[in-house]
Design a protein around this motif. Sequence first.
Motif, PDB file in Angstrom:
ATOM      1  N   ASP A   1      -9.604 -51.437  19.105  1.00  0.00           N
ATOM      2  CA  ASP A   1      -9.982 -50.090  18.706  1.00  0.00           C
ATOM      3  C   ASP A   1     -11.852 -49.746  18.819  1.00  0.00           C
ATOM      4  O   ASP A   1     -12.151 -48.793  19.076  1.00  0.00           O
ATOM      5  CB  ASP A   1      -9.888 -49.686  17.373  1.00  0.00           C
ATOM      6  CG  ASP A   1      -8.311 -49.521  17.070  1.00  0.00           C
ATOM      7  OD1 ASP A   1      -7.700 -49.642  17.989  1.00  0.00           O
ATOM      8  OD2 ASP A   1      -8.069 -48.892  16.019  1.00  0.00           O
TER       9      ASP A   1
ATOM     10  N   ARG B   1      -7.050 -46.822  28.062  1.00  0.00           N
ATOM     11  CA  ARG B   1      -5.525 -47.254  28.050  1.00  0.00           C
ATOM     12  C   ARG B   1      -4.735 -46.255  28.884  1.00  0.00           C
ATOM     13  O   ARG B   1      -5.074 -45.312  29.205  1.00  0.00           O
ATOM     14  CB  ARG B   1      -5.149 -47.368  26.703  1.00  0.00           C
ATOM     15  CG  ARG B   1      -5.984 -48.180  25.725  1.00  0.00           C
ATOM     16  CD  ARG B   1      -5.232 -48.754  24.642  1.00  0.00           C
ATOM     17  NE  ARG B   1      -5.976 -49.600  23.995  1.00  0.00           N
ATOM     18  CZ  ARG B   1      -5.861 -51.037  23.965  1.00  0.00           C
ATOM     19  NH1 ARG B   1      -4.933 -51.332  25.044  1.00  0.00           N
ATOM     20  NH2 ARG B   1      -6.605 -51.951  23.471  1.00  0.00           N
TER      21      ARG B   1
ATOM     22  N   HIS C   1      -0.786 -43.918  25.549  1.00  0.00           N
ATOM     23  CA  HIS C   1      -1.357 -43.830  23.969  1.00  0.00           C
ATOM     24  C   HIS C   1      -0.587 -44.711  23.200  1.00  0.00           C
ATOM     25  O   HIS C   1       0.661 -45.219  23.412  1.00  0.00           O
ATOM     26  CB  HIS C   1      -0.547 -42.448  23.458  1.00  0.00           C
ATOM     27  CG  HIS C   1      -0.850 -42.216  22.088  1.00  0.00           C
ATOM     28  ND1 HIS C   1      -2.238 -41.885  21.515  1.00  0.00           N
ATOM     29  CD2 HIS C   1       0.185 -42.171  21.109  1.00  0.00           C
ATOM     30  CE1 HIS C   1      -1.979 -41.594  20.381  1.00  0.00           C
ATOM     31  NE2 HIS C   1      -0.621 -42.053  19.850  1.00  0.00           N
ATOM     32  N   ARG C   2      -1.388 -45.193  22.345  1.00  0.00           N
ATOM     33  CA  ARG C   2      -1.089 -46.282  21.263  1.00  0.00           C
ATOM     34  C   ARG C   2      -0.633 -45.612  19.955  1.00  0.00           C
ATOM     35  O   ARG C   2      -1.498 -44.861  19.524  1.00  0.00           O
ATOM     36  CB  ARG C   2      -2.102 -47.390  21.248  1.00  0.00           C
ATOM     37  CG  ARG C   2      -2.155 -48.282  22.201  1.00  0.00           C
ATOM     38  CD  ARG C   2      -3.232 -49.434  21.936  1.00  0.00           C
ATOM     39  NE  ARG C   2      -4.335 -48.951  21.567  1.00  0.00           N
ATOM     40  CZ  ARG C   2      -5.251 -49.508  20.819  1.00  0.00           C
ATOM     41  NH1 ARG C   2      -5.024 -50.790  20.560  1.00  0.00           N
ATOM     42  NH2 ARG C   2      -6.364 -49.105  20.635  1.00  0.00           N
ATOM     43  N   TRP C   3       0.487 -46.067  19.282  1.00  0.00           N
ATOM     44  CA  TRP C   3       0.649 -45.690  17.963  1.00  0.00           C
ATOM     45  C   TRP C   3       0.272 -46.849  17.008  1.00  0.00           C
ATOM     46  O   TRP C   3       0.493 -47.970  17.211  1.00  0.00           O
ATOM     47  CB  TRP C   3       2.241 -45.452  17.816  1.00  0.00           C
ATOM     48  CG  TRP C   3       2.593 -44.298  18.283  1.00  0.00           C
ATOM     49  CD1 TRP C   3       2.740 -42.889  17.648  1.00  0.00           C
ATOM     50  CD2 TRP C   3       3.041 -43.959  19.645  1.00  0.00           C
ATOM     51  NE1 TRP C   3       3.016 -41.893  18.476  1.00  0.00           N
ATOM     52  CE2 TRP C   3       3.698 -42.492  19.792  1.00  0.00           C
ATOM     53  CE3 TRP C   3       3.176 -44.855  20.536  1.00  0.00           C
ATOM     54  CZ2 TRP C   3       3.914 -42.068  20.829  1.00  0.00           C
ATOM     55  CZ3 TRP C   3       3.648 -44.299  22.075  1.00  0.00           C
ATOM     56  CH2 TRP C   3       4.133 -42.874  21.933  1.00  0.00           C
TER      57      TRP C   3
ATOM     58  N   ASP D   1      -0.323 -52.247  16.162  1.00  0.00           N
ATOM     59  CA  ASP D   1      -0.124 -50.990  17.135  1.00  0.00           C
ATOM     60  C   ASP D   1       0.767 -51.193  18.470  1.00  0.00           C
ATOM     61  O   ASP D   1       1.127 -52.265  18.548  1.00  0.00           O
ATOM     62  CB  ASP D   1      -1.587 -50.544  17.918  1.00  0.00           C
ATOM     63  CG  ASP D   1      -2.216 -51.843  18.565  1.00  0.00           C
ATOM     64  OD1 ASP D   1      -1.639 -52.159  19.816  1.00  0.00           O
ATOM     65  OD2 ASP D   1      -3.405 -52.315  18.305  1.00  0.00           O
TER      66      ASP D   1
ATOM     67  N   SER E   1       2.600 -49.342  22.171  1.00  0.00           N
ATOM     68  CA  SER E   1       2.386 -48.432  23.171  1.00  0.00           C
ATOM     69  C   SER E   1       3.550 -48.787  24.076  1.00  0.00           C
ATOM     70  O   SER E   1       4.554 -49.596  23.944  1.00  0.00           O
ATOM     71  CB  SER E   1       1.221 -48.410  24.085  1.00  0.00           C
ATOM     72  OG  SER E   1       1.296 -49.454  24.996  1.00  0.00           O
TER      73      SER E   1
ATOM     74  N   SER F   1       6.755 -44.061  15.707  1.00  0.00           N
ATOM     75  CA  SER F   1       5.832 -43.114  15.734  1.00  0.00           C
ATOM     76  C   SER F   1       5.807 -42.256  14.219  1.00  0.00           C
ATOM     77  O   SER F   1       4.628 -41.831  13.983  1.00  0.00           O
ATOM     78  CB  SER F   1       5.789 -42.218  16.782  1.00  0.00           C
ATOM     79  OG  SER F   1       7.010 -41.259  16.594  1.00  0.00           O
TER      80      SER F   1
ATOM     81  N   GLU G   1      -6.866 -41.413  16.875  1.00  0.00           N
ATOM     82  CA  GLU G   1      -7.023 -41.611  18.317  1.00  0.00           C
ATOM     83  C   GLU G   1      -7.457 -40.349  18.970  1.00  0.00           C
ATOM     84  O   GLU G   1      -6.719 -39.356  18.950  1.00  0.00           O
ATOM     85  CB  GLU G   1      -6.213 -42.522  19.349  1.00  0.00           C
ATOM     86  CG  GLU G   1      -6.170 -43.832  18.851  1.00  0.00           C
ATOM     87  CD  GLU G   1      -5.483 -44.645  19.860  1.00  0.00           C
ATOM     88  OE1 GLU G   1      -5.425 -45.906  19.957  1.00  0.00           O
ATOM     89  OE2 GLU G   1      -4.783 -43.924  20.888  1.00  0.00           O
ATOM     90  N   LYS G   2      -8.488 -40.331  19.856  1.00  0.00           N
ATOM     91  CA  LYS G   2      -8.762 -38.860  20.556  1.00  0.00           C
ATOM     92  C   LYS G   2      -8.017 -39.072  21.744  1.00  0.00           C
ATOM     93  O   LYS G   2      -7.263 -39.991  22.081  1.00  0.00           O
ATOM     94  CB  LYS G   2     -10.103 -38.999  21.452  1.00  0.00           C
ATOM     95  CG  LYS G   2     -11.273 -39.144  20.120  1.00  0.00           C
ATOM     96  CD  LYS G   2     -12.445 -39.085  21.152  1.00  0.00           C
ATOM     97  CE  LYS G   2     -13.743 -39.684  19.939  1.00  0.00           C
ATOM     98  NZ  LYS G   2     -14.917 -40.154  20.786  1.00  0.00           N
ATOM     99  N   LYS G   3      -7.549 -37.806  22.220  1.00  0.00           N
ATOM    100  CA  LYS G   3      -6.415 -37.611  23.291  1.00  0.00           C
ATOM    101  C   LYS G   3      -7.338 -38.166  24.649  1.00  0.00           C
ATOM    102  O   LYS G   3      -8.410 -37.803  24.832  1.00  0.00           O
ATOM    103  CB  LYS G   3      -6.050 -36.261  23.502  1.00  0.00           C
ATOM    104  CG  LYS G   3      -5.148 -35.895  22.597  1.00  0.00           C
ATOM    105  CD  LYS G   3      -4.540 -34.645  22.806  1.00  0.00           C
ATOM    106  CE  LYS G   3      -3.521 -34.116  21.652  1.00  0.00           C
ATOM    107  NZ  LYS G   3      -2.919 -32.857  22.051  1.00  0.00           N
ATOM    108  N   ILE G   4      -6.472 -39.119  25.151  1.00  0.00           N
ATOM    109  CA  ILE G   4      -7.156 -39.697  26.466  1.00  0.00           C
ATOM    110  C   ILE G   4      -6.838 -38.759  27.655  1.00  0.00           C
ATOM    111  O   ILE G   4      -5.780 -38.210  27.836  1.00  0.00           O
ATOM    112  CB  ILE G   4      -6.278 -40.908  26.907  1.00  0.00           C
ATOM    113  CG1 ILE G   4      -6.609 -41.989  25.587  1.00  0.00           C
ATOM    114  CG2 ILE G   4      -6.630 -41.730  28.042  1.00  0.00           C
ATOM    115  CD1 ILE G   4      -5.829 -43.236  25.697  1.00  0.00           C
TER     116      ILE G   4
END
Length: 137
Positions: free
Chosen positions: A9, A16, A19-21, A59, A61, A124, A132-135
């Motif tokens: 992180d 990435r 998305h990672r949970w 985490d 994904s 999830s 996290e911010k949206k990628i």
Amino acid sequence: MLEKKPTPDQDKGMERKFHRWQFQSNDIPLFLQSRGVPIKIYRSWLFYHHGLGNGVIKDISLAGAGFLSSRRLPDKLVIELPNGKRIKCTKQHHFAVNEQLIFYGVSWGEEVYQQVLPYLKSYSRKAYRGREKKIGK
């Protein structure tokens, strides 16, 4: 002795693909956290899986996971999720969290994506939200 490195992180340069949970909080030291998905870790040998120990996914994904373990692990391993699903993985990175724990980042092949997707939906619900911010976009 393993070199202590920043958590994935904290590595701001890393982009990435998926998305990672997260099952961890930045407010609490990683070694004090109890939230996560318990796993069993195996080494695959011919047609058998030799048990290496347990771990806790912090985490996850579609393409891989990060987990804590108290053992040194080989580059190729198998993780077993709580529902019994076993996934062949390749170790991508690792670092010492403290004297007893090691954080591992593993990935699995694209052929596993469809098998992992249903588990991501259920996991999830346990993840921290809004971390996290949206990628992209």
